[in-house]
Design a protein around this motif. Structure first.
Motif, PDB file in Angstrom:
ATOM      1  N   PHE A  18       0.840  -1.192   0.000  1.00 29.63           N
ATOM      2  CA  PHE A  18       0.000   0.000   0.000  1.00 29.63           C
ATOM      3  C   PHE A  18       0.879   1.247   0.000  1.00 29.63           C
ATOM      4  CE2 PHE A  18      -2.493  -3.370   1.876  1.00 29.63           C
ATOM      5  CZ  PHE A  18      -3.739  -3.223   1.281  1.00 29.63           C
ATOM      6  N   ASP A  19       0.495   2.213  -0.832  1.00 34.28           N
ATOM      7  CA  ASP A  19       1.137   3.528  -0.872  1.00 34.28           C
ATOM      8  C   ASP A  19       0.103   4.577  -0.477  1.00 34.28           C
ATOM      9  OD1 ASP A  19       3.189   2.071  -1.901  1.00 34.28           O
ATOM     10  OD2 ASP A  19       3.150   2.960  -3.910  1.00 34.28           O
ATOM     11  N   ALA A  20       0.568   5.678   0.096  1.00 37.49           N
ATOM     12  CA  ALA A  20      -0.358   6.754   0.452  1.00 37.49           C
ATOM     13  C   ALA A  20       0.420   8.025   0.757  1.00 37.49           C
ATOM     14  CB  ALA A  20      -1.209   6.375   1.662  1.00 37.49           C
ATOM     15  N   GLN A  21      -0.229   9.142   0.510  1.00 37.51           N
ATOM     16  CA  GLN A  21       0.276  10.429   0.973  1.00 37.51           C
ATOM     17  C   GLN A  21      -0.305  10.646   2.359  1.00 37.51           C
ATOM     18  OE1 GLN A  21       2.422  12.229  -1.023  1.00 37.51           O
ATOM     19  NE2 GLN A  21       2.821  13.497   0.785  1.00 37.51           N
ATOM     20  N   LEU A  22       0.559  10.738   3.360  1.00 39.05           N
ATOM     21  CA  LEU A  22       0.112  10.796   4.752  1.00 39.05           C
ATOM     22  C   LEU A  22       0.222  12.226   5.276  1.00 39.05           C
ATOM     23  CD1 LEU A  22       0.987   8.274   7.557  1.00 39.05           C
ATOM     24  CD2 LEU A  22       1.205  10.716   7.995  1.00 39.05           C
ATOM     25  N   TYR A  23      -0.870  12.676   5.914  1.00 35.24           N
ATOM     26  CA  TYR A  23      -0.892  13.959   6.612  1.00 35.24           C
ATOM     27  C   TYR A  23      -1.324  13.693   8.052  1.00 35.24           C
ATOM     28  CZ  TYR A  23      -0.968  15.745   1.821  1.00 35.24           C
ATOM     29  OH  TYR A  23      -0.680  15.990   0.504  1.00 35.24           O
ATOM     30  N   GLY A  24      -0.719  14.397   8.990  1.00 36.41           N
ATOM     31  CA  GLY A  24      -1.077  14.161  10.384  1.00 36.41           C
ATOM     32  C   GLY A  24      -0.923  15.399  11.246  1.00 36.41           C
ATOM     33  N   GLN A  25      -1.696  15.418  12.322  1.00 36.14           N
ATOM     34  CA  GLN A  25      -1.601  16.447  13.354  1.00 36.14           C
ATOM     35  C   GLN A  25      -1.380  15.760  14.690  1.00 36.14           C
ATOM     36  OE1 GLN A  25      -5.375  18.516  12.892  1.00 36.14           O
ATOM     37  NE2 GLN A  25      -4.386  20.139  11.688  1.00 36.14           N
ATOM     38  N   TYR A  26      -0.486  16.314  15.493  1.00 33.59           N
ATOM     39  CA  TYR A  26      -0.194  15.693  16.781  1.00 33.59           C
ATOM     40  C   TYR A  26      -0.098  16.743  17.876  1.00 33.59           C
ATOM     41  CZ  TYR A  26       4.583  17.428  16.246  1.00 33.59           C
ATOM     42  OH  TYR A  26       5.672  18.246  16.098  1.00 33.59           O
ATOM     43  N   SER A  27      -0.278  16.277  19.095  1.00 29.85           N
ATOM     44  CA  SER A  27       0.017  17.086  20.274  1.00 29.85           C
ATOM     45  C   SER A  27       0.733  16.186  21.264  1.00 29.85           C
ATOM     46  CB  SER A  27      -1.267  17.648  20.904  1.00 29.85           C
ATOM     47  OG  SER A  27      -2.080  16.597  21.390  1.00 29.85           O
ATOM     48  N   GLY A  28       1.650  16.763  21.997  1.00 31.48           N
ATOM     49  CA  GLY A  28       2.422  15.956  22.931  1.00 31.48           C
ATOM     50  C   GLY A  28       3.356  16.816  23.743  1.00 31.48           C
ATOM     51  N   ALA A  29       4.525  16.288  24.031  1.00 30.16           N
ATOM     52  CA  ALA A  29       5.488  17.029  24.836  1.00 30.16           C
ATOM     53  C   ALA A  29       6.900  16.604  24.459  1.00 30.16           C
ATOM     54  CB  ALA A  29       5.244  16.793  26.327  1.00 30.16           C
ATOM     55  N   ARG A  30       7.799  17.571  24.569  1.00 22.09           N
ATOM     56  CA  ARG A  30       9.221  17.320  24.303  1.00 22.09           C
ATOM     57  C   ARG A  30       9.969  17.291  25.632  1.00 22.09           C
ATOM     58  NH1 ARG A  30      13.431  20.273  20.315  1.00 22.09           N
ATOM     59  NH2 ARG A  30      15.298  20.165  21.623  1.00 22.09           N
ATOM     60  N   GLY A  31      10.758  16.245  25.805  1.00 22.31           N
ATOM     61  CA  GLY A  31      11.529  16.109  27.032  1.00 22.31           C
ATOM     62  C   GLY A  31      13.003  16.363  26.801  1.00 22.31           C
ATOM     63  N   ASP A  32      13.560  17.353  27.504  1.00 22.28           N
ATOM     64  CA  ASP A  32      14.987  17.668  27.406  1.00 22.28           C
ATOM     65  C   ASP A  32      15.658  17.345  28.735  1.00 22.28           C
ATOM     66  OD1 ASP A  32      15.002  18.789  24.738  1.00 22.28           O
ATOM     67  OD2 ASP A  32      13.888  20.491  25.573  1.00 22.28           O
ATOM     68  N   TYR A  33      16.778  16.666  28.670  1.00 20.79           N
ATOM     69  CA  TYR A  33      17.493  16.287  29.882  1.00 20.79           C
ATOM     70  C   TYR A  33      18.281  17.477  30.438  1.00 20.79           C
ATOM     71  CZ  TYR A  33      16.650  11.437  28.446  1.00 20.79           C
ATOM     72  OH  TYR A  33      16.065  10.252  28.085  1.00 20.79           O
ATOM     73  N   TYR A  34      18.318  17.560  31.777  1.00 21.48           N
ATOM     74  CA  TYR A  34      19.219  18.471  32.469  1.00 21.48           C
ATOM     75  C   TYR A  34      19.669  17.778  33.751  1.00 21.48           C
ATOM     76  CZ  TYR A  34      15.319  19.648  35.593  1.00 21.48           C
ATOM     77  OH  TYR A  34      14.301  19.592  36.504  1.00 21.48           O
ATOM     78  N   TYR A  35      20.713  18.305  34.360  1.00 25.93           N
ATOM     79  CA  TYR A  35      21.318  17.623  35.507  1.00 25.93           C
ATOM     80  C   TYR A  35      21.401  18.561  36.706  1.00 25.93           C
ATOM     81  CZ  TYR A  35      22.602  14.100  32.093  1.00 25.93           C
ATOM     82  OH  TYR A  35      22.550  13.137  31.117  1.00 25.93           O
TER      83      TYR A  35
END
Length: 363
Positions: free
Chosen positions: A164-181
């Protein structure tokens, strides 16, 4: 009167010299007569492999537009649907070895394959790889090693797959996690004050859009009770696909799909969702990602019915069925194996006796 239509997948090509049926010679573009040695070149298609519009074929009328009849032998034991050449010597199921009766063959409709990956390995090469693999198995029954010497146990099979082939479009919501010490102090087991660095994650809410083309999502179109092809073997180079030509099937068994296009499409949507999740996480970036919501839309969907090569050796040991697989393109091999009770028993017994002798001499 109109001439009867010729079925593309049923077309038999006879030798011009002796009339015997020509068979495909793996790794070449020729079909060969086993009786007189005559060879003929396969007329390869120069046009690119066609992608069929999915939405049209999900409707009954659309599916019939590119379908034809094929003779099928159905295995009552494992459920496989197999198309066998008229002069194929073995009439046993390639998966479980159950005898098949040619008179039980039925004519069924199938969506005509759009492409085929021709066998690159001969049966002899597959048997040699199978034999070497079996010889490396510990505790394998002697009957299994004998089976590797008999070509009737190893058969070439074209497996059905949907892509199967397709042109995919998407919308997302979430969070980005950045490490610190952070530096924390603590007391060790002796009461002394120490410091250590502790990793923490800073989460930032994020949302965005993704898009891209998903090419050749591969979905298995066959389902049996036994004989599932292992993942390690089910890896083919799809760049070697050729536009469908029935000559490539000559001398081999061809399996008809048992998973219909509609069900294959539903499975492909799950795979495309996993792809979209990967794209979303890549878009989010950072050290860790969370995807809370993901909505995807697929457009310009197309599909192909393709045939992929594998050699199968079906083997029965103490009432149980075992199947071994050799990839017909790259030669990778895998399968479930039986164990010899007596070999293990005598090995354990020898170990106990050896231990006893060592203990006696040490005294």
């Amino acid at each position: 009167m109109t001439e009867p239509s010729i079925q593309k997948s049923e077309l038999k090509k006879a030798c011009k010299n002796c009339g015997a049926e020509l068979k495909y010679r793996p790794g070449t573009t020729t079909i060969t007569c086993e009786y007189c040695g005559n060879q003929e070149q396969i007329a390869l298609e120069t046009d690119p492999i066609k992608e069929l519009p999915l939405r049209q074929f999900l409707q009954e009328k659309g599916a019939q537009a590119n379908s034809e009849e094929i003779s099928i032998l159905h295995c009552k034991n494992c459920g496989a649907n197999q198309h066998v050449e008229e002069n194929y010597k073995s009439l046993h199921c390639v998966y479980c070895g159950t005898p098949l009766i040619r008179e039980d063959a039925k004519t069924e409709q199938w969506i005509l394959p759009g492409a085929v990956l021709p066998f690159q390995l001969t049966q002899q090469e597959a048997i040699l790889r199978f034999k070497k693999w079996v010889n490396r198995l510990w505790w394998a029954p002697n009957d299994l090693k004998k089976a590797t010497l008999d070509p009737q146990f190893t058969k070439g099979l074209y497996l059905p797959y949907w892509t199967f082939d397709a042109q995919l479009y998407g919308q997302y919501s979430g969070a980005r996690g950045d490490y610190y010490y952070e530096t924390q102090s603590y007391k060790d087991s002796k009461g002394r004050r120490r410091t250590r660095r502790v990793r923490k994650t800073r989460w930032i809410p994020i949302s965005g859009n993704i898009s891209g083309f998903v090419d050749d999502t591969l979905i298995n179109a066959s389902k049996q009770h036994t004989g599932k092809v292992p993942r390690g073997v089910a890896l083919w180079n799809l760049k070697k696909l050729q536009p469908f030509e029935s000559s490539f099937l000559a001398g081999f068994v061809t399996e008809k799909y048992t998973i219909p296009l509609k069900d294959g499409h539903l499975e492909s949507q799950e795979e495309m969702r996993r792809i979209a999740d990967t794209w979303a996480r890549r878009d989010i970036g950072g050290d860790e990602q969370r995807v809370n919501t993901l909505n995807i839309n697929l457009e310009e969907e197309t599909f192909k019915h393709i045939l992929l090569p594998v050699y199968i050796s079906a083997y029965r040991y103490k009432g149980k069925e075992y199947s071994f697989f050799v990839n017909g393109e790259n030669g990778s091999i895998s399968g479930k194996r039986p164990y010899s009770f007596w070999k293990i028993f005598f090995a354990v017994l020898a170990g106990i006796l050896l231990f006893g002798l060592v203990y006696l001499f040490s005294k």
